[in-house]
Design a protein around this motif. Structure first.
Motif, PDB file in Angstrom:
ATOM      1  N   GLN A 142       0.493  -1.342  -0.223  1.00 59.29           N
ATOM      2  CA  GLN A 142      -0.226  -0.001  -0.219  1.00 59.29           C
ATOM      3  C   GLN A 142       0.760   0.989  -0.128  1.00 59.29           C
ATOM      4  N   VAL A 143       0.307   2.335  -0.645  1.00 55.13           N
ATOM      5  CA  VAL A 143       0.585   3.685  -0.384  1.00 55.13           C
ATOM      6  C   VAL A 143      -0.437   4.657  -0.200  1.00 55.13           C
ATOM      7  N   GLN A 144       0.082   5.538   0.515  1.00 57.57           N
ATOM      8  CA  GLN A 144      -0.217   6.604   1.508  1.00 57.57           C
ATOM      9  C   GLN A 144       0.247   7.536   0.619  1.00 57.57           C
ATOM     10  N   LEU A 145      -0.695   8.394   0.073  1.00 56.68           N
ATOM     11  CA  LEU A 145      -0.130  10.058  -0.867  1.00 56.68           C
ATOM     12  C   LEU A 145      -1.116  10.897  -0.404  1.00 56.68           C
ATOM     13  N   VAL A 146      -0.099  11.525   0.122  1.00 53.71           N
ATOM     14  CA  VAL A 146      -0.770  13.020   0.751  1.00 53.71           C
ATOM     15  C   VAL A 146      -0.331  14.271  -0.019  1.00 53.71           C
ATOM     16  N   GLU A 147      -1.561  15.438  -0.608  1.00 48.44           N
ATOM     17  CA  GLU A 147      -1.198  16.251  -1.278  1.00 48.44           C
ATOM     18  C   GLU A 147      -1.383  17.698  -0.134  1.00 48.44           C
ATOM     19  N   SER A 148      -0.277  18.492  -0.272  1.00 42.25           N
ATOM     20  CA  SER A 148      -0.695  20.187   0.055  1.00 42.25           C
ATOM     21  C   SER A 148       0.434  20.950  -0.770  1.00 42.25           C
ATOM     22  N   GLY A 149       0.411  22.144  -0.675  1.00 39.77           N
ATOM     23  CA  GLY A 149       0.146  23.539  -0.950  1.00 39.77           C
ATOM     24  C   GLY A 149      -0.821  24.168  -1.929  1.00 39.77           C
ATOM     25  N   GLY A 150      -1.807  24.114  -1.801  1.00 38.79           N
ATOM     26  CA  GLY A 150      -2.931  24.005  -2.690  1.00 38.79           C
ATOM     27  C   GLY A 150      -3.560  25.738  -2.562  1.00 38.79           C
ATOM     28  N   GLY A 151      -4.501  26.288  -2.452  1.00 41.31           N
ATOM     29  CA  GLY A 151      -4.713  27.348  -1.892  1.00 41.31           C
ATOM     30  C   GLY A 151      -5.361  28.853  -3.078  1.00 41.31           C
ATOM     31  N   LEU A 152      -6.178  30.219  -2.701  1.00 42.33           N
ATOM     32  CA  LEU A 152      -6.915  30.668  -3.206  1.00 42.33           C
ATOM     33  C   LEU A 152      -5.783  31.421  -3.770  1.00 42.33           C
ATOM     34  N   VAL A 153      -5.812  31.500  -5.171  1.00 42.40           N
ATOM     35  CA  VAL A 153      -4.272  32.235  -6.212  1.00 42.40           C
ATOM     36  C   VAL A 153      -4.990  33.607  -6.936  1.00 42.40           C
ATOM     37  N   GLN A 154      -4.687  35.015  -7.396  1.00 42.23           N
ATOM     38  CA  GLN A 154      -4.966  35.992  -8.495  1.00 42.23           C
ATOM     39  C   GLN A 154      -4.696  34.738  -9.623  1.00 42.23           C
ATOM     40  N   ALA A 155      -5.570  35.266 -10.452  1.00 41.17           N
ATOM     41  CA  ALA A 155      -5.322  35.024 -11.921  1.00 41.17           C
ATOM     42  C   ALA A 155      -3.868  35.320 -11.964  1.00 41.17           C
ATOM     43  N   GLY A 156      -3.359  34.570 -13.211  1.00 47.48           N
ATOM     44  CA  GLY A 156      -1.751  35.260 -13.724  1.00 47.48           C
ATOM     45  C   GLY A 156      -0.374  34.555 -12.368  1.00 47.48           C
ATOM     46  N   GLY A 157      -1.074  34.225 -11.285  1.00 51.78           N
ATOM     47  CA  GLY A 157      -0.478  33.349 -10.159  1.00 51.78           C
ATOM     48  C   GLY A 157       0.346  32.496 -10.296  1.00 51.78           C
ATOM     49  N   SER A 158       1.205  31.761  -8.970  1.00 49.64           N
ATOM     50  CA  SER A 158       1.119  30.462  -9.346  1.00 49.64           C
ATOM     51  C   SER A 158       1.385  29.819  -7.716  1.00 49.64           C
ATOM     52  N   LEU A 159       1.343  28.498  -7.596  1.00 47.08           N
ATOM     53  CA  LEU A 159       1.881  27.375  -5.994  1.00 47.08           C
ATOM     54  C   LEU A 159       2.446  26.965  -6.904  1.00 47.08           C
ATOM     55  N   ARG A 160       3.203  26.035  -5.779  1.00 48.78           N
ATOM     56  CA  ARG A 160       3.510  24.501  -5.810  1.00 48.78           C
ATOM     57  C   ARG A 160       2.773  23.453  -4.770  1.00 48.78           C
ATOM     58  N   LEU A 161       2.156  23.121  -5.523  1.00 46.42           N
ATOM     59  CA  LEU A 161       1.959  21.617  -4.730  1.00 46.42           C
ATOM     60  C   LEU A 161       2.865  20.422  -4.807  1.00 46.42           C
ATOM     61  N   SER A 162       2.314  19.338  -3.403  1.00 46.86           N
ATOM     62  CA  SER A 162       3.458  18.675  -3.131  1.00 46.86           C
ATOM     63  C   SER A 162       2.570  17.350  -3.364  1.00 46.86           C
ATOM     64  N   CYS A 163       3.628  16.195  -3.366  1.00 47.48           N
ATOM     65  CA  CYS A 163       2.367  14.870  -2.933  1.00 47.48           C
ATOM     66  C   CYS A 163       3.619  14.249  -1.844  1.00 47.48           C
ATOM     67  N   ALA A 210       4.532  10.558  -0.659  1.00 49.05           N
ATOM     68  CA  ALA A 210       3.980   9.153  -0.048  1.00 49.05           C
ATOM     69  C   ALA A 210       4.937   8.858   1.056  1.00 49.05           C
ATOM     70  N   SER A 211       4.467   7.756   1.303  1.00 51.75           N
ATOM     71  CA  SER A 211       4.444   6.774   1.905  1.00 51.75           C
ATOM     72  C   SER A 211       3.594   5.882   2.126  1.00 51.75           C
ATOM     73  N   GLY A 212       4.891   4.717   3.326  1.00 54.96           N
ATOM     74  CA  GLY A 212       4.297   2.636   2.875  1.00 54.96           C
ATOM     75  C   GLY A 212       5.437   2.983   1.998  1.00 54.96           C
ATOM     76  N   ARG A 213       4.388   2.122   0.867  1.00 55.58           N
ATOM     77  CA  ARG A 213       5.362   1.388  -0.167  1.00 55.58           C
ATOM     78  C   ARG A 213       6.229   2.069  -1.097  1.00 55.58           C
ATOM     79  N   ALA A 214       6.046   3.619  -0.191  1.00 54.24           N
ATOM     80  CA  ALA A 214       6.817   4.385  -1.280  1.00 54.24           C
ATOM     81  C   ALA A 214       8.446   4.773  -2.046  1.00 54.24           C
ATOM     82  N   SER A 215       9.148   3.927  -1.162  1.00 57.36           N
ATOM     83  CA  SER A 215      10.455   3.100  -1.761  1.00 57.36           C
ATOM     84  C   SER A 215      10.792   2.611  -2.651  1.00 57.36           C
ATOM     85  N   SER A 216       9.139   1.804  -3.333  1.00 60.92           N
ATOM     86  CA  SER A 216       8.907   1.457  -4.558  1.00 60.92           C
ATOM     87  C   SER A 216       9.082   1.830  -5.661  1.00 60.92           C
ATOM     88  N   ASN A 217       9.135   1.342  -6.912  1.00 58.56           N
ATOM     89  CA  ASN A 217       9.121   2.136  -7.927  1.00 58.56           C
ATOM     90  C   ASN A 217       8.044   2.722  -8.680  1.00 58.56           C
TER      91      ASN A 217
END
Length: 127
Positions: free
Chosen positions: A1-22, A24-31
């Motif tokens: 099993q692999v668990q995934l947790v996203e972060s980095g979202g939010g409210l931004v004005q048009a033209g803006g930027s964000l960096r989303l992260s994901c 992984a844990s569990g069997r995350a060391s697998s390919n």
């Protein structure tokens, strides 16, 4: 099993930027090949970007090409989505997904190819 947790979202004005992260844990060391998808209210989940286990192969939806960049840090078991020049139509819940692979150069663009999913992070772009 692999668990995934996203972060980095939010409210931004048009033209803006964000960096989303994901993270992984569990069997995350697998390919695992990884993908980002998004789903807006009343719409189907759609492909955004994908990256191979090695990081050497990437693919983008036409709607985000040139504005979004997918990358990964396997030492941190984390995949990123840099989203620039955001538009109101980019508003959606963004999900990351993972699939175990035997090759470092494959990726997938369809939701059905991914058995592992995160809970999503909301991105809202105001005009």
């Amino acid at each position: 099993q692999v668990q995934l947790v996203e972060s980095g979202g939010g409210l931004v004005q048009a033209g803006g930027s964000l960096r989303l992260s994901c993270a992984a844990s569990g069997r995350a060391s697998s390919n695992h090949a990884m993908g980002w998808f998004r789903q807006a209210p009343g719409k189907e989940r759609e492909f955004v970007a994908a990256i191979s286990w090695s990081g050497g192969m990437t693919h983008y939806a036409d709607s985000v090409k040139g504005r979004f960049t997918i990358s990964r840090d396997n030492a941190k078991n984390t995949v990123y989505l840099q989203v620039n020049s955001l538009k109101p139509e980019d508003t959606a819940v963004y999900y990351c997904a993972a699939v175990l692979v035997s090759s470092g150069s494959v990726y997938y663009t369809t939701p059905g190819s991914y058995p592992y999913w995160g809970q999503g992070t909301q991105v809202t772009v105001s005009s």
